[in-house]
Each structure stands twice: as structure tokens, then as C-alpha cells.
Design a protein around this motif. Sequence first.
Motif: not given
Length: 264
Positions: A127-135
Motif C-alpha cells: 500500500k505504501v513504501t517509504v524511503v529515508l536517506d540517512a547516509t
Amino acid sequence: MLAALLQTDAESAAVLDRINAHRKAAGLELVVLDPALAKGCAAHAAYLVKNVDHPSTQGLGLHLEDAKLPAYSKEGERAGKASVIYLGKGGTDAVEGWMASLLHRIPLMHSRLRKIGYGSASGGPAKVTVVLDATNGLGPGRDAPVVIYPADGQKDVPRRFEPEIPDPIPESVDKKAGFPVTATFSEGALVKDVKASLKDADGKDVAIWMSSPEKPAASDYQRNTVGLIAQEPLKPATTYTVAIAARVTGKPWLRTWSFTTAEK
């Protein structure tokens, strides 16, 4: 069906606020949202939704992109390799999920993190895909000697572990475990001979799974972190005491601290 981008300025701001609340509790510098990093995260989220059924996106393949598949982009590929990813939850719910895990928490609490990107897309079974760049938003300078979470004196700490891939507690069948306790040392430190304990309010030892740089739960992801996970969910409204002893770059190191769990 093409993925529909979901993230809004309000959603991104809420994500930033939650991450910074956790970082503030640990005594860390706050981070800001970076538009370029966010663009890459949105692109990778859209790629994952578009290629959800492809074998290459299964398991840890979530972090990669194949130039031969639709919706591929160089910025999405870069973001995927540098990000934590959540399927089925977005916004602050995803942040709390990452923080309740062991391995996905580590990059969010990096002492030199200065900028993050956040993007999400809808569609597919999750239903939902989230991506968080923490690098890609790490700043210059030295790492903090150690980052502890939950912090000493912290209150309303969640009680439960959030299952993740790689799995840091393969011994557990149902993954009903306690909120992880982590101590992340600077990348150059040599952390050896770790011993640790978790005690409840009555001073009784709590059964834990422990991992360390010498005996990591996942060598490519744990970095220089000592992790403690109680073998059962933590009790509500209870003060726990943590003790970790080790040799850090050849010198004795000992830290004892306490935190209190939430009522629910």
C-alpha cells in the motif's frame, strides 16, 4: 500501474520532527531535510512500487535498482543504497518502526548525521513504501565517542521490538521481544570483550539477546554498536537499568543508566 507520490510538506516535516525528537533525547545534533536527497528517496520508492513483483526487489534487494527495469534512475539507485526502507507504514509510524528495531535505528542516530531525505510512494501489496536517506547527509568531523539509546532518564520508552530484515534475533520464533537498547561507538573504536545486563525495577536480571561488534547480529549493518534486546516485551511503566562493560580501544569502559517505559 505507476506509483503515486504521497509525501507532502506536512508529512516530511512530521518525519523530521520525530527523528529530531529521538536525536534530542540522545543529546545529538538535529538534522534538516535536504530537497536533493528527498528527490532520490521519492524516485527509489516509486521504483520499488513499480517493480514490486520482480525477484530483484525481494529481501535486501529493496535497497538496489536494476537499470534494465522501469522507473530506474541514478538518483534513486544512490538513495536506495543509503536508506532505511519501510513497507506498509508511512510518516511518523515508519520512524517509530525504525527506532524500535536494532539495525535500522543505527543510521538515524549517527552522531554526524546532518541532512536526511524522505520520500514515499503508493501502490502494490504494501500500500505504501517509504524511503529515508540517512547516509548521504553525513557531515565532517569526529563521531561522538558513544551514542546511547534509550538515553539515561528517558521516559515513555516504547516496550516492543519491531521485526526487521536482516533479523537480529533469529532465535526468536514470534519476534515478540523488547524495545532494543543500543550503544553505538565511534567508527574507529575497537570494542571488545562486551558484557551487558538489563535489570527490572526489582533488580532482577532480564533475559536478553546481546550482539556486539565482535559478535554482530548482522556484520554489514551493525557497525560499531552493542545491542541488547529483551527476550520478552518490556513491562509497562517500569524503570529498567542497563549496564554495559567493554574494552574500547584497549581501555576499560563501563556505563550504567536507566530508562522508564511507557504505560501502554
